[in-house]
Design a protein around this motif. Structure first.
Motif, PDB file in Angstrom:
ATOM      1  N   VAL A  93      64.062  77.868  54.316  1.00  0.00           N
ATOM      2  CA  VAL A  93      63.721  76.448  54.461  1.00  0.00           C
ATOM      3  C   VAL A  93      62.239  76.285  54.804  1.00  0.00           C
ATOM      4  CG1 VAL A  93      64.085  74.358  55.835  1.00  0.00           C
ATOM      5  CG2 VAL A  93      66.047  75.696  55.044  1.00  0.00           C
ATOM      6  N   TYR A  94      61.772  77.033  55.796  1.00  0.00           N
ATOM      7  CA  TYR A  94      60.372  76.874  56.218  1.00  0.00           C
ATOM      8  C   TYR A  94      59.405  77.477  55.200  1.00  0.00           C
ATOM      9  CZ  TYR A  94      61.975  74.991  60.625  1.00  0.00           C
ATOM     10  OH  TYR A  94      62.563  74.185  61.581  1.00  0.00           O
ATOM     11  N   LEU A  95      59.852  78.471  54.446  1.00  0.00           N
ATOM     12  CA  LEU A  95      59.024  78.985  53.362  1.00  0.00           C
ATOM     13  C   LEU A  95      58.778  77.892  52.329  1.00  0.00           C
ATOM     14  CD1 LEU A  95      57.613  81.377  51.967  1.00  0.00           C
ATOM     15  CD2 LEU A  95      59.804  81.933  50.903  1.00  0.00           C
ATOM     16  N   GLY A  96      59.843  77.169  51.973  1.00  0.00           N
ATOM     17  CA  GLY A  96      59.698  76.065  51.036  1.00  0.00           C
ATOM     18  C   GLY A  96      58.795  74.974  51.570  1.00  0.00           C
ATOM     19  N   TYR A  97      58.916  74.696  52.845  1.00  0.00           N
ATOM     20  CA  TYR A  97      58.091  73.657  53.480  1.00  0.00           C
ATOM     21  C   TYR A  97      56.607  74.016  53.417  1.00  0.00           C
ATOM     22  CZ  TYR A  97      56.030  70.913  57.282  1.00  0.00           C
ATOM     23  OH  TYR A  97      55.219  70.088  58.042  1.00  0.00           O
ATOM     24  N   PHE A  98      56.259  75.232  53.799  1.00  0.00           N
ATOM     25  CA  PHE A  98      54.849  75.633  53.841  1.00  0.00           C
ATOM     26  C   PHE A  98      54.271  75.882  52.443  1.00  0.00           C
ATOM     27  CE2 PHE A  98      56.085  76.938  58.231  1.00  0.00           C
ATOM     28  CZ  PHE A  98      55.180  76.116  58.909  1.00  0.00           C
ATOM     29  N   GLY A  99      55.140  76.155  51.469  1.00  0.00           N
ATOM     30  CA  GLY A  99      54.643  76.423  50.123  1.00  0.00           C
ATOM     31  C   GLY A  99      54.846  75.280  49.151  1.00  0.00           C
ATOM     32  N   ALA A 100      55.145  74.099  49.666  1.00  0.00           N
ATOM     33  CA  ALA A 100      55.482  72.970  48.795  1.00  0.00           C
ATOM     34  C   ALA A 100      54.363  72.616  47.823  1.00  0.00           C
ATOM     35  CB  ALA A 100      55.839  71.743  49.650  1.00  0.00           C
ATOM     36  N   ASN A 101      53.118  72.792  48.234  1.00  0.00           N
ATOM     37  CA  ASN A 101      51.987  72.388  47.407  1.00  0.00           C
ATOM     38  C   ASN A 101      51.244  73.563  46.780  1.00  0.00           C
ATOM     39  OD1 ASN A 101      52.028  69.431  47.837  1.00  0.00           O
ATOM     40  ND2 ASN A 101      51.695  70.011  49.984  1.00  0.00           N
ATOM     41  N   GLY A 132      58.304  69.355  52.595  1.00  0.00           N
ATOM     42  CA  GLY A 132      56.868  69.557  52.532  1.00  0.00           C
ATOM     43  C   GLY A 132      56.174  68.514  51.679  1.00  0.00           C
ATOM     44  N   LEU A 133      56.907  67.904  50.752  1.00  0.00           N
ATOM     45  CA  LEU A 133      56.367  66.847  49.897  1.00  0.00           C
ATOM     46  C   LEU A 133      56.556  65.459  50.499  1.00  0.00           C
ATOM     47  CD1 LEU A 133      57.586  68.180  46.411  1.00  0.00           C
ATOM     48  CD2 LEU A 133      55.293  68.355  47.398  1.00  0.00           C
ATOM     49  N   GLY A 134      57.150  65.414  51.698  1.00  0.00           N
ATOM     50  CA  GLY A 134      57.281  64.145  52.386  1.00  0.00           C
ATOM     51  C   GLY A 134      58.597  63.416  52.190  1.00  0.00           C
ATOM     52  N   TYR A 135      59.613  64.100  51.634  1.00  0.00           N
ATOM     53  CA  TYR A 135      60.899  63.453  51.378  1.00  0.00           C
ATOM     54  C   TYR A 135      61.922  63.687  52.495  1.00  0.00           C
ATOM     55  CZ  TYR A 135      59.275  62.645  46.609  1.00  0.00           C
ATOM     56  OH  TYR A 135      58.562  62.231  45.507  1.00  0.00           O
ATOM     57  N   LEU A 158      66.145  67.045  41.953  1.00  0.00           N
ATOM     58  CA  LEU A 158      67.463  66.537  42.335  1.00  0.00           C
ATOM     59  C   LEU A 158      67.514  66.176  43.811  1.00  0.00           C
ATOM     60  CD1 LEU A 158      70.506  66.072  41.677  1.00  0.00           C
ATOM     61  CD2 LEU A 158      70.864  68.479  42.263  1.00  0.00           C
ATOM     62  N   PHE A 159      67.006  67.057  44.661  1.00  0.00           N
ATOM     63  CA  PHE A 159      67.062  66.831  46.108  1.00  0.00           C
ATOM     64  C   PHE A 159      66.131  65.699  46.534  1.00  0.00           C
ATOM     65  CE2 PHE A 159      68.247  71.591  46.825  1.00  0.00           C
ATOM     66  CZ  PHE A 159      69.498  71.328  46.295  1.00  0.00           C
ATOM     67  N   ALA A 160      64.974  65.598  45.883  1.00  0.00           N
ATOM     68  CA  ALA A 160      64.042  64.524  46.229  1.00  0.00           C
ATOM     69  C   ALA A 160      64.651  63.163  45.928  1.00  0.00           C
ATOM     70  CB  ALA A 160      62.729  64.700  45.468  1.00  0.00           C
ATOM     71  N   GLU A 161      65.468  63.091  44.880  1.00  0.00           N
ATOM     72  CA  GLU A 161      66.084  61.825  44.494  1.00  0.00           C
ATOM     73  C   GLU A 161      67.319  61.495  45.324  1.00  0.00           C
ATOM     74  OE1 GLU A 161      66.895  62.345  40.381  1.00  0.00           O
ATOM     75  OE2 GLU A 161      64.819  62.001  39.734  1.00  0.00           O
ATOM     76  N   ASN A 162      67.988  62.521  45.848  1.00  0.00           N
ATOM     77  CA  ASN A 162      69.282  62.296  46.508  1.00  0.00           C
ATOM     78  C   ASN A 162      69.332  62.715  47.975  1.00  0.00           C
ATOM     79  OD1 ASN A 162      71.126  61.486  44.069  1.00  0.00           O
ATOM     80  ND2 ASN A 162      69.925  63.230  43.359  1.00  0.00           N
ATOM     81  N   GLY A 163      68.306  63.374  48.488  1.00  0.00           N
ATOM     82  CA  GLY A 163      68.190  63.643  49.912  1.00  0.00           C
ATOM     83  C   GLY A 163      69.067  64.753  50.448  1.00  0.00           C
TER      84      GLY A 163
END
Length: 208
Positions: free
Chosen positions: A155-163, A46-49, A10-15
């Motif tokens: 937020v930063y946990l999600g960023y570093f663990g995105a992949n 983390g996925l570039g969005y 949802l967030f990747a599609e809508n920012g």
């Protein structure tokens, strides 16, 4: 993790706007975990969005605006707000009594502690506003101080663990337990400082 994956899509599609709106819903007591919402916001960066630092700002804004909205609604409408159907689902008589008991125990410090009490946060803020126990400025400073701890962690946990979903799931569990532990330590420190202050005042004003 299923909810996390849905939010990431949802967030990747809508920012950023979707993240902000979701956090407002979290603040309003919707059955949407704030920590998972923030992690999902971090994951899409983390996925570039998006940019993770901007997402941190969006996260802080969404959290604080949502919390402030509940406090101000309670402040403006007073006890009447507990009669609203949607509020009554969040602030049941049992939960209201529990919040009152915590206010008696912790005082205004509950504004800080509430950030680490999932399921109680919205009820605490509405109650604080409706009973006029704390000024808006004090509420905002206490809630903001707590958000400066919890928001960047997620937020930063999600960023570093995105992949790395397995690593992310492990640290989400550890982060949730860690925040509970941190919140408990903060409560103990605050109570100790309060007790020392009361003892010092008693010694200074005692018989000479």
């Amino acid at each position: 993790m299923e909810l996390l994956e849905r939010l990431v899509t949802l967030f990747a599609e809508n920012g950023y706007l979707a993240v902000f709106i979701a956090l407002l819903l979290c603040g309003a007591g919707a059955p949407l975990p704030e920590d998972i919402t923030l992690v999902a916001g971090g994951v899409i960066t983390g996925l570039g969005y998006g940019n993770v630092h901007v997402m941190f700002g969006v996260g802080m804004a969404g959290v604080l605006v949502g919390d402030a909205g509940m406090f101000l609604l309670g402040h403006h409408y007073g006890a009447r707000i507990r009669q609203w159907r949607l509020v009554a689902r969040v602030l049941t008589p049992e939960r209201y009594a529990k919040v009152q008991e915590k206010f008696e125990r912790y005082g205004n410090r509950l504004m800080f502690i509430a950030r680490f009490l999932p399921g109680m946060r919205t009820a605490v803020f509405i109650t604080a506003g409706s009973t006029h126990r704390v000024s808006f400025l004090r509420f905002f400073l206490l809630d903001g101080s707590a958000a400066l701890i919890s928001v960047p962690i997620w937020v930063y946990l999600g960023y570093f663990g995105a992949n790395n979903h397995e690593w992310l799931a492990m640290w989400i569990r550890r982060g949730q337990n860690g925040l509970w532990l941190f919140g408990g330590l903060v409560v103990l420190v605050v109570l100790l400082l309060w007790w020392r202050h009361r003892r010092r005042v008693a010694c200074e004003t005692g018989p000479r």
